[in-house]
Design a protein around this motif. Structure first.
Motif, PDB file in Angstrom:
ATOM      1  N   ARG A 198       0.831  -1.215   0.000  1.00 60.22           N
ATOM      2  CA  ARG A 198       0.000   0.000   0.000  1.00 60.22           C
ATOM      3  C   ARG A 198       0.860   1.259   0.000  1.00 60.22           C
ATOM      4  O   ARG A 198       0.539   2.252  -0.668  1.00 60.22           O
ATOM      5  N   GLU A 199       1.966   1.212   0.753  1.00 59.33           N
ATOM      6  CA  GLU A 199       2.878   2.357   0.764  1.00 59.33           C
ATOM      7  C   GLU A 199       3.492   2.571  -0.613  1.00 59.33           C
ATOM      8  O   GLU A 199       3.632   3.717  -1.074  1.00 59.33           O
ATOM      9  N   GLU A 200       3.855   1.492  -1.279  1.00 62.38           N
ATOM     10  CA  GLU A 200       4.443   1.603  -2.615  1.00 62.38           C
ATOM     11  C   GLU A 200       3.421   2.127  -3.628  1.00 62.38           C
ATOM     12  O   GLU A 200       3.765   2.900  -4.532  1.00 62.38           O
ATOM     13  N   CYS A 201       2.175   1.718  -3.472  1.00 59.70           N
ATOM     14  CA  CYS A 201       1.118   2.254  -4.350  1.00 59.70           C
ATOM     15  C   CYS A 201       0.976   3.760  -4.144  1.00 59.70           C
ATOM     16  O   CYS A 201       0.842   4.531  -5.117  1.00 59.70           O
ATOM     17  N   ALA A 202       1.001   4.191  -2.878  1.00 59.12           N
ATOM     18  CA  ALA A 202       0.859   5.618  -2.583  1.00 59.12           C
ATOM     19  C   ALA A 202       2.019   6.412  -3.184  1.00 59.12           C
ATOM     20  O   ALA A 202       1.813   7.520  -3.717  1.00 59.12           O
ATOM     21  N   LYS A 203       3.230   5.868  -3.122  1.00 52.52           N
ATOM     22  CA  LYS A 203       4.388   6.543  -3.707  1.00 52.52           C
ATOM     23  C   LYS A 203       4.211   6.747  -5.209  1.00 52.52           C
ATOM     24  O   LYS A 203       4.652   7.760  -5.767  1.00 52.52           O
ATOM     25  N   ARG A 204       3.582   5.767  -5.852  1.00 50.49           N
ATOM     26  CA  ARG A 204       3.434   5.793  -7.299  1.00 50.49           C
ATOM     27  C   ARG A 204       2.138   6.457  -7.756  1.00 50.49           C
ATOM     28  O   ARG A 204       1.894   6.581  -8.955  1.00 50.49           O
ATOM     29  N   GLY A 205       1.305   6.821  -6.809  1.00 46.01           N
ATOM     30  CA  GLY A 205       0.027   7.417  -7.166  1.00 46.01           C
ATOM     31  C   GLY A 205      -0.909   6.439  -7.854  1.00 46.01           C
ATOM     32  O   GLY A 205      -1.742   6.834  -8.677  1.00 46.01           O
ATOM     33  N   GLN A 206      -0.806   5.167  -7.520  1.00 49.32           N
ATOM     34  CA  GLN A 206      -1.662   4.156  -8.141  1.00 49.32           C
ATOM     35  C   GLN A 206      -2.592   3.543  -7.107  1.00 49.32           C
ATOM     36  O   GLN A 206      -2.292   3.521  -5.912  1.00 49.32           O
ATOM     37  N   GLU A 207      -3.714   3.061  -7.561  1.00 50.08           N
ATOM     38  CA  GLU A 207      -4.660   2.377  -6.687  1.00 50.08           C
ATOM     39  C   GLU A 207      -4.203   0.940  -6.485  1.00 50.08           C
ATOM     40  O   GLU A 207      -3.846   0.253  -7.456  1.00 50.08           O
ATOM     41  N   PRO A 208      -4.193   0.452  -5.239  1.00 51.47           N
ATOM     42  CA  PRO A 208      -3.858  -0.961  -5.034  1.00 51.47           C
ATOM     43  C   PRO A 208      -4.954  -1.861  -5.591  1.00 51.47           C
ATOM     44  O   PRO A 208      -6.093  -1.420  -5.769  1.00 51.47           O
ATOM     45  N   VAL A 209      -4.601  -3.078  -5.886  1.00 51.84           N
ATOM     46  CA  VAL A 209      -5.623  -4.036  -6.299  1.00 51.84           C
ATOM     47  C   VAL A 209      -6.580  -4.232  -5.130  1.00 51.84           C
ATOM     48  O   VAL A 209      -6.269  -3.913  -3.981  1.00 51.84           O
ATOM     49  N   GLU A 210      -7.744  -4.768  -5.429  1.00 49.91           N
ATOM     50  CA  GLU A 210      -8.714  -5.001  -4.361  1.00 49.91           C
ATOM     51  C   GLU A 210      -8.166  -6.046  -3.399  1.00 49.91           C
ATOM     52  O   GLU A 210      -7.772  -7.144  -3.803  1.00 49.91           O
ATOM     53  N   LEU A 211      -8.136  -5.680  -2.125  1.00 45.34           N
ATOM     54  CA  LEU A 211      -7.620  -6.562  -1.086  1.00 45.34           C
ATOM     55  C   LEU A 211      -8.740  -6.905  -0.123  1.00 45.34           C
ATOM     56  O   LEU A 211      -9.530  -6.044   0.264  1.00 45.34           O
ATOM     57  N   SER A 212      -8.789  -8.166   0.296  1.00 43.16           N
ATOM     58  CA  SER A 212      -9.854  -8.591   1.203  1.00 43.16           C
ATOM     59  C   SER A 212      -9.569  -8.189   2.649  1.00 43.16           C
ATOM     60  O   SER A 212     -10.458  -8.262   3.495  1.00 43.16           O
ATOM     61  N   GLY A 213      -8.344  -7.766   2.925  1.00 42.41           N
ATOM     62  CA  GLY A 213      -7.989  -7.373   4.285  1.00 42.41           C
ATOM     63  C   GLY A 213      -6.516  -7.045   4.374  1.00 42.41           C
ATOM     64  O   GLY A 213      -5.796  -7.002   3.361  1.00 42.41           O
ATOM     65  N   ASP A 214      -6.052  -6.831   5.594  1.00 47.46           N
ATOM     66  CA  ASP A 214      -4.673  -6.405   5.815  1.00 47.46           C
ATOM     67  C   ASP A 214      -3.653  -7.513   5.665  1.00 47.46           C
ATOM     68  O   ASP A 214      -2.448  -7.262   5.804  1.00 47.46           O
ATOM     69  N   THR A 215      -4.093  -8.735   5.416  1.00 42.14           N
ATOM     70  CA  THR A 215      -3.150  -9.858   5.268  1.00 42.14           C
ATOM     71  C   THR A 215      -3.347 -10.600   3.941  1.00 42.14           C
ATOM     72  O   THR A 215      -2.909 -11.733   3.797  1.00 42.14           O
ATOM     73  N   GLY A 222      -1.003 -12.113  -6.818  1.00 44.11           N
ATOM     74  CA  GLY A 222      -1.683 -12.085  -8.106  1.00 44.11           C
ATOM     75  C   GLY A 222      -1.307 -10.845  -8.896  1.00 44.11           C
ATOM     76  O   GLY A 222      -1.047 -10.909 -10.117  1.00 44.11           O
ATOM     77  N   ALA A 223      -1.257  -9.698  -8.210  1.00 44.73           N
ATOM     78  CA  ALA A 223      -0.842  -8.453  -8.860  1.00 44.73           C
ATOM     79  C   ALA A 223       0.616  -8.535  -9.298  1.00 44.73           C
ATOM     80  O   ALA A 223       0.985  -8.050 -10.381  1.00 44.73           O
ATOM     81  N   TYR A 224       1.433  -9.146  -8.472  1.00 44.78           N
ATOM     82  CA  TYR A 224       2.854  -9.326  -8.794  1.00 44.78           C
ATOM     83  C   TYR A 224       3.013 -10.103 -10.109  1.00 44.78           C
ATOM     84  O   TYR A 224       3.808  -9.728 -10.987  1.00 44.78           O
ATOM     85  N   GLN A 225       2.248 -11.166 -10.267  1.00 47.03           N
ATOM     86  CA  GLN A 225       2.328 -11.970 -11.483  1.00 47.03           C
ATOM     87  C   GLN A 225       1.877 -11.202 -12.715  1.00 47.03           C
ATOM     88  O   GLN A 225       2.302 -11.496 -13.841  1.00 47.03           O
ATOM     89  N   LYS A 226       1.018 -10.207 -12.514  1.00 41.47           N
ATOM     90  CA  LYS A 226       0.519  -9.399 -13.636  1.00 41.47           C
ATOM     91  C   LYS A 226       1.392  -8.178 -13.925  1.00 41.47           C
ATOM     92  O   LYS A 226       1.051  -7.351 -14.757  1.00 41.47           O
ATOM     93  N   GLY A 227       2.509  -8.051 -13.186  1.00 40.80           N
ATOM     94  CA  GLY A 227       3.438  -6.963 -13.466  1.00 40.80           C
ATOM     95  C   GLY A 227       3.216  -5.692 -12.685  1.00 40.80           C
ATOM     96  O   GLY A 227       3.816  -4.654 -13.017  1.00 40.80           O
ATOM     97  N   ASP A 228       2.395  -5.727 -11.653  1.00 40.00           N
ATOM     98  CA  ASP A 228       2.147  -4.561 -10.815  1.00 40.00           C
ATOM     99  C   ASP A 228       3.476  -4.123 -10.171  1.00 40.00           C
ATOM    100  O   ASP A 228       4.077  -4.867  -9.412  1.00 40.00           O
ATOM    101  N   GLU A 229       3.911  -2.888 -10.479  1.00 39.19           N
ATOM    102  CA  GLU A 229       5.212  -2.425 -10.012  1.00 39.19           C
ATOM    103  C   GLU A 229       5.274  -2.283  -8.494  1.00 39.19           C
ATOM    104  O   GLU A 229       6.311  -2.548  -7.879  1.00 39.19           O
ATOM    105  N   ALA A 230       4.179  -1.842  -7.884  1.00 36.19           N
ATOM    106  CA  ALA A 230       4.164  -1.718  -6.424  1.00 36.19           C
ATOM    107  C   ALA A 230       4.255  -3.093  -5.765  1.00 36.19           C
ATOM    108  O   ALA A 230       4.930  -3.261  -4.743  1.00 36.19           O
ATOM    109  N   ALA A 231       3.580  -4.074  -6.342  1.00 34.46           N
ATOM    110  CA  ALA A 231       3.661  -5.435  -5.814  1.00 34.46           C
ATOM    111  C   ALA A 231       5.079  -5.987  -5.974  1.00 34.46           C
ATOM    112  O   ALA A 231       5.602  -6.656  -5.077  1.00 34.46           O
ATOM    113  N   LYS A 232       5.698  -5.684  -7.115  1.00 37.21           N
ATOM    114  CA  LYS A 232       7.082  -6.110  -7.322  1.00 37.21           C
ATOM    115  C   LYS A 232       8.000  -5.514  -6.263  1.00 37.21           C
ATOM    116  O   LYS A 232       8.896  -6.181  -5.735  1.00 37.21           O
TER     117      LYS A 232
END
Length: 316
Positions: A198-215, A222-232
Motif C-alpha cells: 500500500r505504501e508503494e502504491c501511494a508513492k506511485r500514485g496508483q490504486e492498489p488491487v482489491e484486497l480482502s484485508g490487511d493480510t 496475483g498483482a505481482y504476477q501481472k506486473g504490478d510495479e508496487a507489488a514487485k
C-alpha cells in the motif's frame, strides 16, 4: 509383540490436535477437537480420552505409548518453567502430570509450537534426513524454530527461534508489535507485505488491487504476477529483508537447510530465485549454497514434531 507408539499433541487456541505415530514416523491416526480450558481435571480428561480413542483405534494399549510431546504456543524456557501463555487457559504442568499418570510408561515433554514444527519438518518433512534446519513460518506474523544436532534450540528464556524479531532495519520509524523497530516481521509477514504494498502504491500514485484485508497476500501475489510495479517492490523488499535475516542466522547456527512455511511461503516458487540471490548477497560465502525449500507437512508439522520430541525424550 508390544507396539511402540508416540503421541504428538498440537495445542492451539481453538483446537487440540493429537496424533499417534510409530517410531518410524508413520501417522496412524489423529483427531481435532475444540480446545477446552486445560486447567483442571475436566480439561485434562478431555485430552486423555482423545488419546485413549487413538490408541484403541490402532488396537493397542495405553502402556504401549512410550512418549508424548506437547506443542504449545508459548515460550518454553530451558528449565521448563512456563511464565507466559497467551490466548488460552492452560496449566501446562498440570496437564503434563495428568498425562504422565494416565500413561505411566510414557515420557512427557513440552515444546514451543514453532520449534515443534521445525522438528516435524526434520523428522518427516522438508528437512528429513538432516540433523539441523531452521523453519520460518511466514503468516500473519513470523515464527521460527531452530534445530541443531537433531535437537530443538529453546534458549535460556525460551526465545530461541523468535526470528520474526531479528532487527533488519534499525532506522524503521514504525513500531513493531513487540515495541521495537525494524523487525523482520514488519516486512515479510502477510500483514507487513500488504502494508509495504500500500505504501508503494501511494508513492506511485496508483490504486492498489482489491484486497480482502490487511493480510491478503494472495491478491498481492496475483498483482505481482501481472506486473504490478508496487507489488514487485513489496516482494523485492521482502526478499531483501528475509535474505538478510537468513544470512544472520547462518552466521550464528549455519543450518543445513532453511524450510519456509505459512501462507506467504505458499508463493515461494514466485520469489525463490530473488530470495536466493539476496541471501547469497549477504551471507558468508561458505554458507551461500544452503538450500531454501518449502515446508511439506503444513498444519500437521507441530503434531509430527511434538511426537518426535516425545520419541527422543523416551530414549534419554
Amino acid at each position: 509383540m508390544a507396539k511402540e507408539l508416540f503421541v504428538g499433541i498440537d495445542i492451539g487456541g481453538t483446537t487440540v490436535k493429537p496424533g499417534i505415530f510409530t517410531r518410524e514416523g508413520e501417522k496412524l491416526g489423529n483427531l481435532s477437537v475444540p480446545t477446552p480450558p486445560l486447567v483442571d481435571g475436566r480439561g485434562y480428561d478431555a485430552v486423555t480420552r482423545g488419546i485413549d480413542e487413538l490408541v484403541a483405534s490402532v488396537e493397542a494399549a495405553g502402556d504401549e505409548v512410550l512418549g508424548i510431546g506437547l506443542a504449545v504456543p508459548c515460550p518454553i524456557p530451558a528449565d521448563g518453567d512456563v511464565k507466559v501463555v497467551a490466548n488460552m487457559r492452560l496449566n501446562l504442568s498440570g496437564l503434563q502430570k495428568a498425562l504422565a499418570e494416565h500413561f505411566p510408561k510414557a515420557v512427557v515433554r513440552a515444546v514451543n509450537d514453532a520449534n515443534a514444527a521445525a522438528m516435524g519438518e526434520l523428522w518427516r518433512g522438508g528437512a528429513q534426513g538432516l540433523s539441523s534446519c531452521v523453519l520460518l513460518t511466514l503468516g500473519t506474523g513470523v515464527g521460527g524454530g531452530v534445530v541443531i544436532d537433531g535437537r530443538v534450540a529453546a534458549g535460556a528464556n525460551g526465545a530461541a527461534g523468535e526470528i520474526g524479531h531479528i532487527c533488519v532495519n534499525p532506522s524503521e520509524p514504525l513500531e513493531c508489535g513487540c515495541g521495537r523497530h525494524g523487525c523482520l516481521e514488519q516486512y515479510v509477514s502477510a500483514k507487513g507485505m500488504v502494508r509495504v504494498y500500500r505504501e508503494e502504491c501511494a508513492k506511485r500514485g496508483q490504486e492498489p488491487v482489491e484486497l480482502s484485508g490487511d493480510t491478503d497476500t494472495l491478491s498481492l501475489f496475483g498483482a505481482y504476477q501481472k506486473g504490478d510495479e508496487a507489488a514487485k517492490a513489496a516482494v523485492s523488499l521482502m526478499c531483501d529483508r528475509l535474505g538478510l535475516a537468513l544470512s544472520i542466522i547462518s552466521g550464528v547456527v549455519d543450518p543445513e537447510r532453511y524450510v519456509l512455511g505459512g501462507g506467504v511461503a505458499g508463493a515461494l516458487p514466485l520469489f525463490h530465485d530473488e530470495l536466493e540471490e539476496r541471501f547469497r548477497h549477504y551471507v558468508l560465502s561458505c554458507s551461500a549454497d544452503t538450500p531454501i525449500v518449502a515446508a511439506q507437512l503444513g498444519n500437521n508439522a507441530g503434531m509430527f514434531g511434538a511426537a518426535y520430541v516425545g520419541l527422543l525424550a523416551s530414549e534419554e
